[in-house]
Design a protein around this motif. Structure first.
Motif, PDB file in Angstrom:
ATOM      1  N   ILE A 163      52.225  25.724  46.679  1.00 39.72           N
ATOM      2  CA  ILE A 163      50.936  25.845  46.456  1.00 39.72           C
ATOM      3  C   ILE A 163      50.434  24.852  45.572  1.00 39.72           C
ATOM      4  O   ILE A 163      49.065  24.959  45.320  1.00 39.72           O
ATOM      5  N   ARG A 199      51.243  16.135  52.040  1.00 40.22           N
ATOM      6  CA  ARG A 199      52.152  16.182  53.104  1.00 40.22           C
ATOM      7  C   ARG A 199      53.536  15.439  52.678  1.00 40.22           C
ATOM      8  O   ARG A 199      54.710  15.911  52.893  1.00 40.22           O
ATOM      9  N   PHE A 234      53.843  26.069  57.704  1.00 33.14           N
ATOM     10  CA  PHE A 234      52.544  26.731  56.956  1.00 33.14           C
ATOM     11  C   PHE A 234      52.071  25.503  56.007  1.00 33.14           C
ATOM     12  O   PHE A 234      50.968  25.615  55.964  1.00 33.14           O
ATOM     13  N   ALA A 235      52.856  25.240  55.001  1.00 32.48           N
ATOM     14  CA  ALA A 235      52.339  24.504  54.183  1.00 32.48           C
ATOM     15  C   ALA A 235      51.877  23.142  54.814  1.00 32.48           C
ATOM     16  O   ALA A 235      50.772  22.737  54.353  1.00 32.48           O
ATOM     17  N   ASN A 248      48.381  23.808  56.046  1.00 30.56           N
ATOM     18  CA  ASN A 248      47.388  24.148  55.139  1.00 30.56           C
ATOM     19  C   ASN A 248      47.067  22.779  54.628  1.00 30.56           C
ATOM     20  O   ASN A 248      45.734  22.548  54.327  1.00 30.56           O
ATOM     21  N   LEU A 249      47.995  21.949  54.399  1.00 31.06           N
ATOM     22  CA  LEU A 249      47.646  20.649  53.665  1.00 31.06           C
ATOM     23  C   LEU A 249      46.647  19.877  54.783  1.00 31.06           C
ATOM     24  O   LEU A 249      45.809  19.085  54.382  1.00 31.06           O
ATOM     25  N   ARG A 252      44.797  21.135  57.115  1.00 31.54           N
ATOM     26  CA  ARG A 252      43.320  21.571  57.057  1.00 31.54           C
ATOM     27  C   ARG A 252      42.607  21.117  55.752  1.00 31.54           C
ATOM     28  O   ARG A 252      41.457  20.943  55.909  1.00 31.54           O
ATOM     29  N   ARG A 253      43.330  21.274  54.531  1.00 28.82           N
ATOM     30  CA  ARG A 253      42.773  20.832  53.321  1.00 28.82           C
ATOM     31  C   ARG A 253      42.246  19.543  53.508  1.00 28.82           C
ATOM     32  O   ARG A 253      41.254  19.184  52.932  1.00 28.82           O
ATOM     33  N   SER A 306      42.880  24.898  45.842  1.00 27.55           N
ATOM     34  CA  SER A 306      43.803  25.657  45.263  1.00 27.55           C
ATOM     35  C   SER A 306      43.345  26.476  44.118  1.00 27.55           C
ATOM     36  O   SER A 306      44.006  27.640  43.734  1.00 27.55           O
ATOM     37  N   LYS A 319      40.945  30.489  44.297  1.00 26.81           N
ATOM     38  CA  LYS A 319      41.557  31.533  44.785  1.00 26.81           C
ATOM     39  C   LYS A 319      42.109  32.361  43.267  1.00 26.81           C
ATOM     40  O   LYS A 319      42.292  33.417  43.280  1.00 26.81           O
ATOM     41  N   THR A 357      33.523  26.726  57.647  1.00 32.71           N
ATOM     42  CA  THR A 357      34.729  26.792  57.004  1.00 32.71           C
ATOM     43  C   THR A 357      34.653  27.522  55.707  1.00 32.71           C
ATOM     44  O   THR A 357      35.581  28.275  55.290  1.00 32.71           O
ATOM     45  N   MET A 394      36.451  30.844  54.853  1.00 33.90           N
ATOM     46  CA  MET A 394      37.333  30.757  53.606  1.00 33.90           C
ATOM     47  C   MET A 394      36.939  32.111  52.475  1.00 33.90           C
ATOM     48  O   MET A 394      37.882  32.628  52.031  1.00 33.90           O
TER      49      MET A 394
END
Length: 756
Positions: A180, A185, A320-321, A324-325, A327-328, A668, A671, A700, A704
């Protein structure tokens, strides 16, 4: 015996014989008893539930039960007469000899090799993990030693598996806590490989990328032997396993005691002692740059089912990480780069320009910008279409880049406008860059269908601090200079003639008037309705302050709010806005009233107490008050901001994150913020129907926000086409000139009554 019946000598002889007979009888009885005892002892040993042998002082096996023969794979009675050393592998015999000597000096029950690894040797040469307990046994004629041998192979393997699983759980926990907060990457893979080796007790961990276009495999992160491995050549076995893993998108295991991993070649990362590897796919098959994680073990058959279950979970978390990275990174790229030219957009330029101005202040230096507009570009779009228009924009961007240095920034400001940032260069040096650009555009532009086109441009130049002491003024000065060139026919450049002394005098006069305005109550509130996109009903309104100057007329907030922030006047002004908005809002309990909090106002120590007092004084329902806070205000001190937002929510108020997308907060944090509403900045809505990148960003953000359970409001909606896209994407509310301009409170009330 009667006196005189036998001679004295005969009596003595008879007495001696009797003594011998009695002694002989006793010896016979004792030997018989010992024989029976030994037989009983042998039967007891033979019926023992564990392998048991009897050894004499010389270390020779005298008795061995059936389990001992079976455990060591001897035929019946074959163990008798063998040395105990024959049951111990060569590498342990020296230690055993010393132990045997010590044991003879102090015989007592004890375990051989306690706390250390001990292996026993079978007749066929195989070995097993063993525990051996020695106990002294004494009979009539000698000392013996009883040895109890237990095969602990399964117990040790179970313990080792528990340790491995515990280590894997620790690896999972450590990596999940990193996911998180890792920024990239590369860092994710580097930390994962280190943790897998150090905490998971693996021999090595490697991340490999596969470029689908070239077919090349490239190791980009590896850890082994307590250090990062910069580069290494993969062996044939590794390459085959990784390619199979990525081709089938399944885990591939190479677990062979024959040790094929060395492939007969020296490896720079894994020694020939590595006997197992497992390759896990981390990206989807359609990914242009596939990634695999390869884990190595020093022994075969250690990748068993429980281990693999945890390792699959680990690979899934890392995959998954990575997704996400990616996509971010893609989202942030779209946020800060233009989708047509791939140049920095105005948000990124604003950030870089602000940094350049700060650096110039520190070094007493200069900064110049060139504001550029393509002449008659609308005609290009109208005649050739937007596709060719985009080609022209890309070509112009390439030619501008060829005229600037690496430290400079070329950005697309919007439409056919570009802004060029030139740190450390004065207006004269910027004029040389502008002249270069004009010359570069003299060459013909060839379009895809063979058409040829010539374009020209108009440019204005502004220098900091001479033509502006802040970012907006500097850009406006350059834009004004560009407009003058446009009026004269274009295809030229001109420095700005704005003098900052006039701006400073205006600023001082404006500040003086602003202080009087508070005392003379020259401010008034306007409200812009907020519409539920589905029901078309007015569900809220945003309070906007206006300054009614006695001689200048209505002064825009863009002019006086920055001065109020700088001077601290925003505190009393903001409190007045809050009190007035709540006083009026209390009369319309069906509507939410949104009030902007400036950064300085939000960080005010007694803000919560002030709002509590205002709510009590005005009888405004707390749940109808929505406090709008910008990203930049929250990023000053994130933890403090979260604590203050939670206090405001405890009052019953709602929190809205204003101008989302124009700040620089990390996604990050989003949320973590206890907010209720996300407001999409109008800069994205304005280009919603004309710029594909803006539409992707808006889509997006809506998805989100809804994923986080947040309400979404779009600002600056001006056309039905924009509203249609927002409605199709599920946006909750909207405000803008399409529905209503900001208006006095009574007009909003009348409009609500008219609709209802």
């Amino acid at each position: 015996m009667s006196a005189g019946f036998y001679t004295e000598a005969f009596g003595f002889a008879l007495s001696s014989l009797s003594s011998f007979l009695v002694l002989g009888c006793l010896v016979w009885l004792g030997a018989e008893a010992l024989n029976r005892e030994e037989e009983r002892y042998r039967r007891s040993i033979d019926s023992s539930p564990v392998a048991t042998i009897m050894i004499d002082k010389m270390g020779i096996i005298r008795t061995a039960n059936r389990l001992a023969h079976s455990l060591f794979r001897y035929q019946a009675s074959q163990m008798l007469g063998q040395s105990l050393e024959s049951l111990i592998p060569d590498r342990f015999r020296m230690n055993y000899a010393g132990y045997q000597y010590d044991y003879k000096l102090q015989p007592e029950p004890r375990m051989i090799g306690e706390g250390r690894e001990l292996f026993a040797l079978r007749r066929d040469g195989t070995e097993f993990r063993a525990e051996i307990v020695l106990s002294p046994v004494q009979n009539a004629d000698s000392y013996y030693f009883m040895a109890v041998i237990v095969d602990i192979t399964e117990r040790v393997e179970a313990q080792q598996q528990i340790l491995r699983l515990n280590r894997m759980h620790k690896v999972l926990s450590s990596i999940n806590s990193l996911i998180i907060r890792l920024p990239s990457r590369e860092t994710l893979c580097s930390e994962t490989s280190r943790i897998a080796v150090e905490e998971g007790n693996l021999s090595a961990a490697v991340f490999v990328e596969h470029d689908i276009k070239t077919g090349q495999l490239k190791m980009f992160s590896a850890y082994a032997g307590g250090r990062i491995i910069e580069a290494k050549q993969l062996s044939g076995t590794e390459t085959d396993a990784i390619r199979e893993c990525l081709r089938t998108h399944r885990t591939v295991l190479r677990d062979d005691k024959a040790n094929p991993l060395s492939n007969g070649k020296p490896l720079s990362l894994i020694s020939t002692g590595v006997q197992a590897l497992a390759a896990f796919p981390l990206t989807s098959p359609e990914h242009s740059l596939e990634t695999a994680m390869v884990l190595y073990q020093g022994e075969p058959f250690l990748f068993d089912q429980p281990d693999m279950k945890l390792l699959h979970e680990l690979a899934g978390d890392v995959a998954f990480a990575i997704a996400n990275l990616d996509r971010r990174q893609q989202f942030e790229y779209m946020m800060y780069f233009d989708s047509v030219t791939q140049l920095p957009n105005r948000l990124l330029l604003a950030d870089r320009l602000q940094q350049a101005l700060l650096q110039a202040d520190n070094n007493q230096g200069v900064v110049s910008i060139v504001y550029m507009d393509i002449d008659r570009f609308k005609q290009v779009n109208d005649s050739l279409g937007h596709t060719h228009g985009d080609t022209v924009l890309r070509t112009v961007a390439q030619r501008i880049n060829a005229c600037v240095g690496k430290a400079d920034t070329v950005s697309r400001w919007g439409g056919d406008e570009f802004v060029i940032l030139l740190p450390g260069q004065n207006a004269a040096e910027a004029s040389l860059v502008a002249t270069c650009i004009i010359g570069a555009l003299l060459s013909v532009i060839e379009l895809v269908d063979g058409q040829e086109l010539f374009v020209a441009c108009s440019m204005g130049i502004a220098e900091y601090p001479r033509n502006g002491r802040d970012m907006d003024t500097l850009i406006n000065s350059a834009a004004t200079a560009m407009s003058h060139i446009k009026e004269q026919g274009g295809n030229d450049c001109q420095p700005s003639k704005v003098d900052t002394n006039d701006i400073l005098n205006d600023g001082l006069a404006l500040e003086t008037s602003l202080r009087h305005a508070l005392r003379l109550e020259q401010f008034q509130l306007y409200f812009q309705p907020q519409i539920n996109i589905t029901s078309h009903q007015i569900v809220g309104m945003e309070a906007l302050v206006r300054w009614q100057h006695p001689t200048q007329g209505v002064i825009s907030p863009d002019r006086f709010i920055p001065i109020a922030e700088k001077t601290g006047l925003i505190i009393p002004l903001g409190e007045w806005v809050l009190r007035e908005a709540c006083r009026l809002g209390a009369t319309m309990p069906t509507l939410t009233v949104a009030v902007n909090l400036s950064a300085r106002q939000f960080h005010q120590e007694n803000l919560v107490d002030v709002i509590r007092q205002i709510l009590n004084e005005t009888a405004m329902p707390a749940h109808n008050l929505e406090l709008e806070i910008t990203e930049s205000a929250l990023m000053y001190d994130v933890e403090s901001a979260i604590a203050k937002m939670e206090q405001l929510i405890a009052l019953g108020a709602r929190i809205s994150l204003d101008d989302f997308g124009t700040g620089y907060s990390s996604l990050s944090y989003l949320k973590r913020f206890p907010i209720h509403t996300l407001k999409i900045d109008k800069s994205f809505i304005t280009q919603l129907t004309t710029d594909a990148g803006s539409e992707v960003i808006v889509n997006t953000v809506i998805a989100m926000a809804h994923g986080l359970g947040l309400n979404v409001i779009a600002e600056g909606v001006e056309t039905e086409a924009q509203l249609a896209i927002l409605r199709a994407r599920g946006c909750d509310q909207a405000q803008g000139y399409l529905f209503a301009r900001p208006m006095p409170y009574q007009e909003v009330v009348d409009k609500v009554r008219l609709i209802t």
